[in-house]
Structures are given as structure tokens and as C-alpha cells.
Write an enzyme that holds these catalytic residues in place. Structure first.
Site, mmCIF file in Angstrom:
data_model
loop_
_atom_site.group_PDB
_atom_site.id
_atom_site.type_symbol
_atom_site.label_atom_id
_atom_site.label_comp_id
_atom_site.label_asym_id
_atom_site.label_seq_id
_atom_site.Cartn_x
_atom_site.Cartn_y
_atom_site.Cartn_z
ATOM 1 N N ASN A 120 1.054 -1.175 -0.041
ATOM 2 C CA ASN A 120 -0.052 -0.268 0.047
ATOM 3 C C ASN A 120 0.951 0.421 0.355
ATOM 4 O OD1 ASN A 120 -1.891 2.197 0.290
ATOM 5 N ND2 ASN A 120 -2.154 1.397 2.509
ATOM 6 N N LYS B 177 0.238 3.878 -0.577
ATOM 7 C CA LYS B 177 -0.500 5.716 0.155
ATOM 8 C C LYS B 177 0.224 6.485 -0.687
ATOM 9 C CE LYS B 177 -0.495 3.244 4.565
ATOM 10 N NZ LYS B 177 0.211 3.751 6.241
ATOM 11 N N HIS C 187 -9.002 1.894 5.341
ATOM 12 C CA HIS C 187 -7.995 1.484 5.619
ATOM 13 C C HIS C 187 -8.424 2.484 6.950
ATOM 14 C CE1 HIS C 187 -3.892 2.738 6.355
ATOM 15 N NE2 HIS C 187 -3.881 1.457 5.703
ATOM 16 N N GLU D 182 -6.155 5.397 7.906
ATOM 17 C CA GLU D 182 -6.697 6.308 8.151
ATOM 18 C C GLU D 182 -7.667 6.882 7.139
ATOM 19 O OE1 GLU D 182 -2.574 5.594 5.385
ATOM 20 O OE2 GLU D 182 -1.408 5.276 7.547
ATOM 21 N N GLU E 194 -4.628 -5.328 10.194
ATOM 22 C CA GLU E 194 -4.206 -3.500 10.652
ATOM 23 C C GLU E 194 -3.924 -2.913 12.151
ATOM 24 O OE1 GLU E 194 -2.423 -2.371 6.715
ATOM 25 O OE2 GLU E 194 -4.245 -1.076 6.819
ATOM 26 N N GLY F 118 2.848 2.308 10.907
ATOM 27 C CA GLY F 118 3.691 3.790 11.095
ATOM 28 C C GLY F 118 4.819 3.859 12.449
ATOM 29 N N SER G 243 3.264 -2.170 10.571
ATOM 30 C CA SER G 243 4.950 -2.412 10.539
ATOM 31 C C SER G 243 5.856 -3.394 9.934
ATOM 32 C CB SER G 243 5.181 -1.469 11.808
ATOM 33 O OG SER G 243 5.331 -0.435 12.542
HETATM 34 P P1 13P Z 1 3.090 0.402 7.562
HETATM 35 O O1 13P Z 1 3.516 -1.373 7.025
HETATM 36 O O2 13P Z 1 4.091 2.102 7.128
HETATM 37 O O3 13P Z 1 3.036 0.353 9.007
HETATM 38 O O4 13P Z 1 1.603 0.582 7.342
HETATM 39 C C1 13P Z 1 1.044 -0.608 7.341
HETATM 40 C C2 13P Z 1 -0.807 -0.219 6.976
HETATM 41 O O5 13P Z 1 -1.411 1.216 6.611
HETATM 42 C C3 13P Z 1 -1.063 -0.830 4.630
HETATM 43 O O6 13P Z 1 -1.831 -0.590 4.547
#
Ligand code: 13P
Length: 255
Positions: free
Chosen positions: A13, A15, A98, A100, A170, A176, A216
Site C-alpha cells: 500500500n 499510500k 483503511h 487512515e 491492521e 507507521g 509495520s
Molecule cells: P506501515 O507498514 O507503514 O506500518 O503501514 C501499514 C498500513 O497501513 C498498510 O495499509
């Protein structure tokens, strides 16, 4: 043992990252390495990169994905992109709900449900994201949160239609932050999620559905996470932006 019904899925992903030329370079490198991957590979890229990444992946087994969609097929929805448009652009997958989007853009389970329905109707594989915040985990609400997100986001489907969907667990506190769920924490949550799927849609669907871990995931922890029997893949953010780390994750070895 992980069920042989479930082929591992390693999804990046990206982002809101990378220029077009960086995107094409990375996609080409991933495509070249796909033959040595330990499962199916997908890249979920920004809308503006879909065409270029699609061209770079052409002829490879790597599946193209988007990071969001709107549930109407077309019309006066300025700024939105529909499921048929994603299919037309070459996408096979789309991330839905997601954390976010839930946190920064106010998406709730009702929207997740509509977006999942639109994705399935168009023939896309939705990667439906769920997960608890740190507060919720610390106040012992993890199971209730996951139960509510699954019941709300996945309600009302025919099992045959839903079977194409993928779930991504997640935990928000691991995204992150460099703080990964331990393999045991991930397995516990994945087993709980599979139990909820069984309750709602029966044993067959629950055993066949892939549940990815996200939060992560790195080249260093992918093997131990993937060694868990109910961890069927990874949704990778930061570590999917660098070829070296993502290729290593693609080539995970179950410890
Ligand atoms: P990270 O791997 O950067 O922690 O992000 C995970 C994520 O949100 C994947 O959709």
C-alpha cells in the site's frame, strides 16, 4: 498449518507516496521479482499512478490495486473514482476502509459496507481493513471493535459473492509506528476474525478467506508473522516503498 486453500497475498500500500517515475521503477522491479515470490503479489497505488504502474506490470502476475473507491458507478461526485472506473483502468483490487480513511476522513462501517459491495459488484477484490486503536486495546475493547467492524462492514452479502474479499487486520497502533504486533498477538486477532467470519458466513467461507496482517511489517519480521497459521499475507506500507525490503517480504519463508 495454514490452509492450502489460502494462497498468501503480499500487498504493498504505497499510500500518498512516490513520483510517477519512481512508481514505474519500483513496479518494474517488483514485476521482475514476482516469479520468486512466496505468494500472490499486489501493488495498491495512488489513483494518478494506476495507468503508469499498470503498463509497467503488464505481462507479469503482479496485481494492480487502488487505495479507495466510491460506491456509485458514475455521476456528479466530484473528486471520486468508481469501481467500474478502476476496473477499466486495469485494477483487480482495492483497499477499503483503511484506518487512515476512517480516522482522517470520517469513514465508518456503513461506508465500508457500501464500498465493499461496489467493489465486489464490479469484480474487484476488496481488501477490507479493520483494527483497533491503542486506546481500544488498552481498555480491553479489541474484540468488540473487531466484531463491530466485521459485522457492519461485511453485512448483507451472499457468501459466494464475499468469498473473493480479503480482510486486512491492521492494529492502528502498529501502523507507521515501527511497533509491530507480535506474531502471537497477530495470530490471536486473526483467529478471532476468522471465528467472526464463521459466525456470519459459515465455516467454508471462513476457512477460505485470506486475512492479511498490516502494521509495520518489515523484511525482518515478515517471516515470523507469516509463520502464524491464520496470517495469510501482509498489507505493507512503508516497507513497500523500497524494492529491497518489499522483495524480501515477497520472498518470505515460513519459519
Ligand atoms: P506501515 O507498514 O507503514 O506500518 O503501514 C501499514 C498500513 O497501513 C498498510 O495499509
Amino acid at each position: 498449518m495454514t490452509s492450502s486453500l489460502r494462497r498468501p497475498l503480499l500487498a504493498g500500500n504505497w499510500k500518498m507516496n512516490l513520483t510517477l517515475s519512481q512508481s514505474v521503477d519500483l513496479a518494474r522491479t517488483v514485476a521482475e521479482a514476482a516469479g520468486s515470490a512466496s505468494g500472490e503479489v499486489a501493488l495498491c497505488v495512488p489513483f494518478t499512478a494506476i495507468a503508469a504502474v499498470g503498463a509497467a506490470l503488464k505481462g507479469s502476475s503482479v496485481r494492480l490495486g487502488a487505495q479507495d473507491l466510491y460506491w456509485e458507478a458514475s455521476g456528479a461526485y466530484t473528486g471520486e473514482v468508481s469501481a467500474p472506473m478502476l476496473v477499466d483502468a486495469g485494477c483487480a483490487m482495492v483497499v477499503v476502509g483503511h484506518s487512515e480513511r476512517r480516522k482522517l476522513f470520517g469513514e465508518g462501517d456503513e461506508w465500508v459496507n457500501k464500498k465493499t459491495a461496489a467493489a465486489l459488484k464490479a469484480g474487484l477484490t476488496p481488501i477490507v481493513c479493520i483494527g483497533e486503536t491503542l486506546d481500544e486495546r488498552e481498555s480491553q475493547k479489541t474484540w468488540r471493535v473487531l466484531e463491530t467492524q466485521i459485522a457492519g462492514g461485511l453485512k448483507g452479502f451472499a457468501p459466494a459473492d464475499l468469498s473473493r474479499a480479503v480482510i486486512a487486520y491492521e492494529p492502528v497502533w502498529a501502523i507507521g509506528t515501527g511497533k509491530t504486533a507480535s506474531p502471537a498477538q497477530a495470530q490471536e486477532a486473526h483467529l478471532f476474525v476468522r471465528g467472526q467470519l464463521k459466525k456470519l458466513y459459515g465455516e467454508g467461507l471462513a476457512q477460505g478467506m485470506r486475512i492479511l496482517y498490516g502494521g509495520s511489517v518489515t523484511a525482518d519480521n515478515a517471516d515470523s508473522l507469516m509463520a502464524q497459521p491464520d496470517v495469510d499475507g501482509a498489507l505493507v506500507g512503508g516497507a513497500s516503498l523500497k524494492a529491497e525490503s518489499f522483495l524480501r517480504i515477497m520472498r518470505f519463508q515460513r519459519a
